[in-house]
Scaffold this active site. Structure first.
Site, mmCIF file in Angstrom:
data_model
loop_
_atom_site.group_PDB
_atom_site.id
_atom_site.type_symbol
_atom_site.label_atom_id
_atom_site.label_comp_id
_atom_site.label_asym_id
_atom_site.label_seq_id
_atom_site.Cartn_x
_atom_site.Cartn_y
_atom_site.Cartn_z
ATOM 1 N N PRO A 193 0.838 -1.203 0.000
ATOM 2 C CA PRO A 193 0.000 0.000 0.000
ATOM 3 C C PRO A 193 0.870 1.249 0.000
ATOM 4 O O PRO A 193 1.750 1.404 0.845
ATOM 5 C CB PRO A 193 -0.783 -0.123 1.315
ATOM 6 N N SER A 207 -4.018 1.621 -0.491
ATOM 7 C CA SER A 207 -3.787 2.428 0.711
ATOM 8 C C SER A 207 -5.053 3.144 1.169
ATOM 9 O O SER A 207 -5.852 3.603 0.347
ATOM 10 C CB SER A 207 -2.716 3.475 0.415
ATOM 11 N N GLN A 248 -5.800 -1.615 2.744
ATOM 12 C CA GLN A 248 -4.969 -1.237 3.903
ATOM 13 C C GLN A 248 -5.721 -0.206 4.725
ATOM 14 O O GLN A 248 -6.085 0.851 4.237
ATOM 15 C CB GLN A 248 -3.630 -0.666 3.436
ATOM 16 N N TYR A 263 -5.978 2.241 8.062
ATOM 17 C CA TYR A 263 -5.509 2.885 9.283
ATOM 18 C C TYR A 263 -6.725 2.977 10.201
ATOM 19 O O TYR A 263 -7.723 3.600 9.828
ATOM 20 C CB TYR A 263 -4.981 4.295 9.006
ATOM 21 N N THR A 273 -2.404 -1.359 9.270
ATOM 22 C CA THR A 273 -1.056 -0.823 9.485
ATOM 23 C C THR A 273 -0.954 -0.256 10.891
ATOM 24 O O THR A 273 -1.751 0.593 11.290
ATOM 25 C CB THR A 273 -0.735 0.261 8.433
ATOM 26 N N LYS A 312 0.180 -5.211 9.720
ATOM 27 C CA LYS A 312 1.385 -4.717 9.042
ATOM 28 C C LYS A 312 2.203 -3.845 9.988
ATOM 29 O O LYS A 312 1.665 -2.949 10.643
ATOM 30 C CB LYS A 312 0.984 -3.904 7.806
ATOM 31 N N HIS A 324 7.990 -0.149 7.427
ATOM 32 C CA HIS A 324 7.391 0.926 6.627
ATOM 33 C C HIS A 324 8.416 1.461 5.609
ATOM 34 O O HIS A 324 8.451 2.655 5.301
ATOM 35 C CB HIS A 324 6.906 2.044 7.565
ATOM 36 N N ARG A 366 10.556 4.415 6.827
ATOM 37 C CA ARG A 366 9.904 5.734 6.795
ATOM 38 C C ARG A 366 9.348 6.154 8.144
ATOM 39 O O ARG A 366 8.817 7.241 8.271
ATOM 40 C CB ARG A 366 8.770 5.708 5.760
ATOM 41 N N ASP A 421 8.062 -6.806 3.751
ATOM 42 C CA ASP A 421 8.443 -5.795 2.764
ATOM 43 C C ASP A 421 9.629 -4.983 3.270
ATOM 44 O O ASP A 421 10.073 -5.134 4.403
ATOM 45 C CB ASP A 421 7.258 -4.897 2.358
ATOM 46 N N ARG A 447 8.248 1.201 -3.195
ATOM 47 C CA ARG A 447 8.784 2.232 -4.091
ATOM 48 C C ARG A 447 8.915 1.773 -5.545
ATOM 49 O O ARG A 447 8.655 2.572 -6.458
ATOM 50 C CB ARG A 447 10.121 2.748 -3.548
HETATM 51 C C1 FNR Z 1 4.327 3.852 1.869
HETATM 52 N N1 FNR Z 1 3.934 2.904 2.814
HETATM 53 C C2 FNR Z 1 2.634 2.893 3.276
HETATM 54 N N2 FNR Z 1 2.203 1.916 4.111
HETATM 55 C C3 FNR Z 1 0.922 1.877 4.522
HETATM 56 O O1 FNR Z 1 0.559 0.975 5.267
HETATM 57 N N3 FNR Z 1 0.029 2.822 4.102
HETATM 58 C C4 FNR Z 1 0.384 3.840 3.269
HETATM 59 O O2 FNR Z 1 -0.446 4.674 2.898
HETATM 60 C C5 FNR Z 1 1.730 3.902 2.852
HETATM 61 N N4 FNR Z 1 2.154 4.898 2.025
HETATM 62 C C6 FNR Z 1 3.415 4.865 1.495
HETATM 63 C C7 FNR Z 1 3.770 5.801 0.533
HETATM 64 C C8 FNR Z 1 5.012 5.719 -0.083
HETATM 65 C C9 FNR Z 1 5.376 6.733 -1.144
HETATM 66 C C10 FNR Z 1 5.925 4.700 0.277
HETATM 67 C C11 FNR Z 1 7.258 4.576 -0.393
HETATM 68 C C12 FNR Z 1 5.572 3.789 1.252
HETATM 69 C C13 FNR Z 1 4.853 1.808 3.188
HETATM 70 C C14 FNR Z 1 4.750 0.640 2.191
HETATM 71 O O3 FNR Z 1 3.533 -0.031 2.312
HETATM 72 C C15 FNR Z 1 5.857 -0.405 2.417
HETATM 73 O O4 FNR Z 1 5.847 -0.820 3.764
HETATM 74 C C16 FNR Z 1 7.244 0.064 2.031
HETATM 75 O O5 FNR Z 1 7.199 0.953 0.939
HETATM 76 C C17 FNR Z 1 8.129 -1.138 1.679
HETATM 77 O O6 FNR Z 1 9.416 -0.755 1.398
HETATM 78 P P1 FNR Z 1 10.009 -0.514 -0.093
HETATM 79 O O7 FNR Z 1 9.566 -1.660 -0.962
HETATM 80 O O8 FNR Z 1 9.459 0.804 -0.555
HETATM 81 O O9 FNR Z 1 11.467 -0.471 0.171
HETATM 82 C C1 LAC Z 2 3.899 7.165 4.252
HETATM 83 C C2 LAC Z 2 2.517 7.077 4.874
HETATM 84 C C3 LAC Z 2 1.430 7.636 4.041
HETATM 85 O O1 LAC Z 2 4.696 6.250 4.457
HETATM 86 O O2 LAC Z 2 2.222 5.791 5.298
HETATM 87 O O3 LAC Z 2 4.188 8.178 3.603
#
Ligand code: FNR
Ligand code: LAC
Length: 364
Positions: free
Chosen positions: A90, A119, A140, A142, A168, A237, A261, A264, A292, A316
């Site tokens: 997501p 998402s 997904q 929240y 999440t 998650k 995440h 992040r 992930d 990504r």
């Molecule tokens: C995310 N991720 C994320 N996770 C989630 O649960 N809800 C969300 O809305 C988002 N939004 C989001 C935006 C962007 C731009 C990124 C890059 C990531 C986290 C995502 O689901 C996941 O856990 C990671 O992106 C996995 O790592 P890689 O594959 O990006 O290295």
């Molecule tokens: C992010 C949030 C939206 O990683 O989950 O940017």
């Protein structure tokens, strides 16, 4: 500012052969703000890098001369029959990356028989996205401070044909995104999460604990409450600790996703691959576990499966594909990862996913 931002491609040039190539294409097509949001992590980005290093430092020991006649990448997951174990994680705000937003993503994923996790912060309605998915997608969630709002989202997801709910739990707040701050990242006003009620404004106060986001952050009690609200599979998650894996199981979660995440949220959390074996050990051999963070090669998918995951999610890379070439780019990203996984399985002598066991790796 002033930088030329190229339009999305409509066909893929032949020199684009790996996920990494799409990162370059995406950079040429995104504002510096959108790049910072997409490619950045939190703090010093130690965890962001660690996720990659863990895969790079794990070696595969191939076995030779095995019968590969029945080879395939298929699996069953929560009652869904999937062509391969590579799911789209997501990710929020797809209209920030391509004018067709999540609709292009859904189309690209469906072209490769993939599975999309949509998402909560999507910029198309969850109903419209689901209509463009071939495999019933997962939603997904929240958990919202308002229980009625949470239930309303659940009911919409159920009615729109979603197959499972991913909860999440590792992001009660936006991480300390220094890269975003330096780039002055702000969501453009016309790009909004259209499915959920606006989040409470982030506190301007320095007292993080007084922020409504923290005071109302979900707890295990809310998870047990959620379990009573739906019969869809619930997948937690953001699990990084074996104790939380066990609690997820005890709270009636049908599975979990080992995730930080994508580096992040909290920085200096370990790489997901390194905590996977202990979480597998704690939850037992049959509990569904996904992972992930940093998956960029089919051989990374192989390594995650060897250490106990049933399937993986990529974040990504899917968005890089979207930003580069819309649905075509997303489909190509999945095609590359799927082909690389199959190639790895051939070389490693493991014709089916269940053959990918820990002894295929060189464990130091
Ligand atoms: C995310 N991720 C994320 N996770 C989630 O649960 N809800 C969300 O809305 C988002 N939004 C989001 C935006 C962007 C731009 C990124 C890059 C990531 C986290 C995502 O689901 C996941 O856990 C990671 O992106 C996995 O790592 P890689 O594959 O990006 O290295
Ligand atoms: C992010 C949030 C939206 O990683 O989950 O940017």
């Amino acid at each position: 500012m002033g930088r030329d931002v190229k339009p999305p491609l409509t066909t893929i040039p032949p020199h684009v052969v790996a996920v990494e190539d799409y990162r370059t294409l995406a950079k040429e097509r995104l504002s510096s703000m959108a790049q910072a949001y997409l490619h950045g992590g939190s703090g010093d980005e130690i965890t962001l890098k660690a996720n990659r290093q863990a895969f790079e430092q794990t070696a595969i020991i191939p076995r030779i001369l095995r019968d590969l006649g029945e080879g395939n990448t298929r699996l069953e997951l929560f009652g869904q029959s999937l062509a391969h174990p590579i799911l789209a994680a997501p990710t929020a705000f797809h209209h920030l990356f391509h004018p067709e937003g999540e609709i292009a993503t859904a189309r690209g994923i469906s072209a490769l028989e993939g599975l999309m996790v949509v998402s909560t912060s999507a910029t198309e309605t969850l109903e419209d996205i689901s209509r463009h998915c071939q495999n019933p997608p997962w939603f997904q969630l929240y958990i919202q401070p308002d229980k009625a709002a949470t239930v309303a989202l659940l009911r919409r997801a159920e009615a729109a044909g979603y197959h499972a709910i991913v909860v999440t739990a590792d992001a009660p707040l936006h991480g300390l995104r220094n890269r975003e701050q330096r780039a002055g990242f702000q969501l453009p006003p016309h790009i909004q999460p259209v499915n959920h009620p606006p989040a409470p404004a982030a506190s301007e106060s320095n007292d993080i604990f007084s922020s409504p986001l923290v005071r109302q952050a979900p707890t295990w009690d809310d998870l047990r409450w959620l379990r009573q609200q739906t019969s869809l599979p619930l997948i937690l998650k953001g699990v990084m600790h074996p104790g939380d894996g066990l609690m997820a199981r005890e709270a009636g979660m049908d599975g979990l996703i080992v995730s930080n995440h994508g580096g992040r949220t909290l920085d200096t959390v370990p790489a997901t691959l390194t905590v996977l074996p202990a979480i597998r050990e704690a939850t037992g051999p049959d509990y569904p576990i996904l992972i992930d963070g940093g998956i960029r090669r089919g051989s990374d998918v192989f390594k995650a499966i060897a250490l106990g995951a049933q399937a993986v999610l990529v974040g990504r890379p899917i968005v890089d594909g979207l930003a580069s070439a819309g649905a075509v780019g997303v489909a190509h990203i999945l095609r590359i990862l799927h082909a690389e996984l199959a190639l790895t399985m051939v070389f490693a002598g493991t014709p089916q996913l269940q053959d990918i066991t820990p002894d295929t790796l060189q464990l130091s």
